[in-house]
Design an enzyme around this catalytic site. Structure first.
Site, short mmCIF file in Angstrom:
data_model
loop_
_atom_site.label_atom_id
_atom_site.label_comp_id
_atom_site.label_asym_id
_atom_site.label_seq_id
_atom_site.Cartn_x
_atom_site.Cartn_y
_atom_site.Cartn_z
N TYR A 83 -3.00 28.54 19.68
CA TYR A 83 -2.17 29.20 20.70
C TYR A 83 -2.37 28.55 22.06
CZ TYR A 83 0.33 33.25 22.65
OH TYR A 83 1.24 34.10 23.25
N TYR A 109 8.08 29.49 23.62
CA TYR A 109 7.06 30.54 23.71
C TYR A 109 7.64 31.82 23.14
CZ TYR A 109 4.17 34.10 26.08
OH TYR A 109 3.37 35.18 26.37
#
Lengths: 77, 388
Positions: free
Chosen positions: B292, B342
């Site tokens: 991430y 995102y």
């Protein structure tokens, strides 16, 4: 609380603009001498003086209508 | 002892396009992604009896279910917070299926995060929750963005490890190179150089613009069924080998300022420990990883937390293209959230699925086991996915 501590880490905020603060705005976390971690603005300190480990002193001020606290560099003993 | 290991599989994945202005509702994005994922699996909305997402998703499960034309939900679950919960939504889906509570659970995320609101904006005090009370104090001190909070933690990491901006830049350049060859990436055909990275404007020093994930519109969905059922469906099953959540003592929401180690390590490390115990695998068994990247420097900390190298050594581990196509641990082959989009890491999970299937645009050879993590520095989660 004596208001003295050591700068543990910090950022200099550039973007986006923050209402009520001049840009860029330094803010960091301070380990107070009593062992407590405390977050505070660092805008009493010249940006080129900011360094992890520097000795700091809390000071009180007004921001608009609100009482606030920030840190300045401690004077050399 | 009961274990979640290999009981369930990801049978389908779906997504909308990724953009800065989707031109339709978040509900549409979620529904489109779910229907696409079901189609990918060879299933229909009538097969779905469970939904899972993260708490900040604005699409109520019942509304999503109405939109796709579902019949009856027996399971619906939300994970606290935002970016730490994507993998956990898949984990909750797996738990529901493994325990017989539901047969077919879709984990989804649909958001117009760029066109309707922006996570990069300064925070505003809203509901008087415990977290918001702390944020309100930060706001009054001029710390008002996720980037500023992470920046404080990353400056400390640099101080302790000697990691430099150039090291973060190497990771950013690598991911943008992956994005450049991914037609679904917002930054398709737009790689960056290390010079461009170093010259990108400061957002919250030491974080530069190219350290920050994008703000994106889009929807992503993942279909979870039992491993047995997945064998009879359209796609080769991708087993959920292990899944875990972690929120150690003193975990906060990016502002982990009040504990000894302020770097975004502890949550990821807590998840890593569980993943390796459940999977029986070691870091060296993982062929690639989705890590991430809300902010690029956190990738280095996560490499340490998930055990790919020792603490403080990520800056050495990443050298010589280690995270690239031919490196020892390819990372974020879709371009990551700085390069593709995102969508709170859900698009990373679908990339991990494609890598195991062998259908990714930036395909790594022989991906038998892959890690997919959610956001670090917050209560978090991660998966290990494996070929059947």
């Amino acid at each position: 609380m004596g208001g003295q501590g050591i700068l543990h880490s910090y950022t200099v905020h550039h973007h986006p603009p923050l209402p009520g603060f001049n840009m860029p705005h330094p803010v960091g976390i301070v380990t107070l001498d009593e062992g407590v971690r405390f977050l505070g603005a660092l805008d009493a300190i010249a940006l080129d003086r900011l360094a992890i480990g520097m000795q700091l002193q809390a000071e009180f001020l007004r921001r608009g209508a609100v009482a606030s606290v920030r840190f300045r560099a401690a004077r050399a003993a | 002892m009961f274990t979640l290991r290999d009981r369930t599989a990801i049978a389908g994945i779906g997504a909308t396009e990724f953009s800065k202005n989707s031109g339709r509702s978040e509900l549409s994005l979620a529904a489109e992604a779910i229907v696409a994922a079901l189609h990918d699996a060879g299933l229909t909305p009538a097969d779905v009896d469970g939904l899972a997402t993260i708490a900040v998703d604005n699409n109520g499960e019942n509304e999503v279910f109405r939109a796709i034309g579902g019949k009856e939900l027996t399971f619906f679950s939300r994970i606290s917070g935002g970016g730490g919960g994507g993998a956990a939504s898949v984990m909750h889906a797996a738990m529901a299926v493994a325990t017989g509570v539901a047969d077919c659970v879709v984990a989804y995320r649909g958001m117009n995060e760029r066109s309707e609101y922006r996570y990069g904006n300064p925070m505003a005090f809203t509901m008087p929750t415990a977290e918001n009370a702390i944020f309100a104090y930060q706001i009054a001190q001029g710390m008002q963005t996720a980037a500023a909070m992470m920046a404080v933690c990353i400056r400390r990491y640099m101080h302790e490890t000697g990691a430099r901006a150039e090291d973060f830049g190497a990771v950013a350049v690598n991911q943008r190179a992956f994005a450049a060859t991914n037609p679904n990436a917002f930054f398709h055909k737009r790689p960056i150089t290390l010079d461009e990275y170093m010259n990108s404007r400061m957002i919250a020093d030491p974080l530069r613009l190219y350290d920050c994930c994008q703000e994106s519109d889009g929807g992503v969905a993942v279909v979870v069924v039992s491993a047995r059922r997945a064998r009879d469906l359209k796609q080769p099953p991708v087993l959920i080998r292990a899944a875990a959540q972690g929120s150690p003592n003193q975990t906060m929401y990016l502002n982990n300022f009040y504990r000894d180690d302020v770097t975004p390590f502890e949550e990821a490390h807590a998840v890593a420990r569980q993943l390796y115990a459940m999977s029986g695998l070691r870091p060296a068994d993982l062929r690639a990883a989705i890590i991430y990247d809300h902010f690029v420097p956190s990738v280095l900390v996560s490499l340490e937390a998930y055990g790919f190298c020792a603490r403080g050594e990520a800056k050495d581990f990443i050298k010589d293209g280690a995270l690239g196509r031919n490196g020892r641990l390819p990372v974020n082959m879709n371009g990551g959230q700085i390069g593709e989009a995102y969508i709170h890491g859900m698009n990373g999970i679908t990339e991990a699925v494609r890598q195991v299937r062998g259908t990714a645009v930036n395909q790594i050879e022989d991906v038998d086991n892959i890690l997919a993590t959610s956001g670090s520095g917050v209560p978090t989660s991660a998966l290990i996915l494996s070929a059947a």
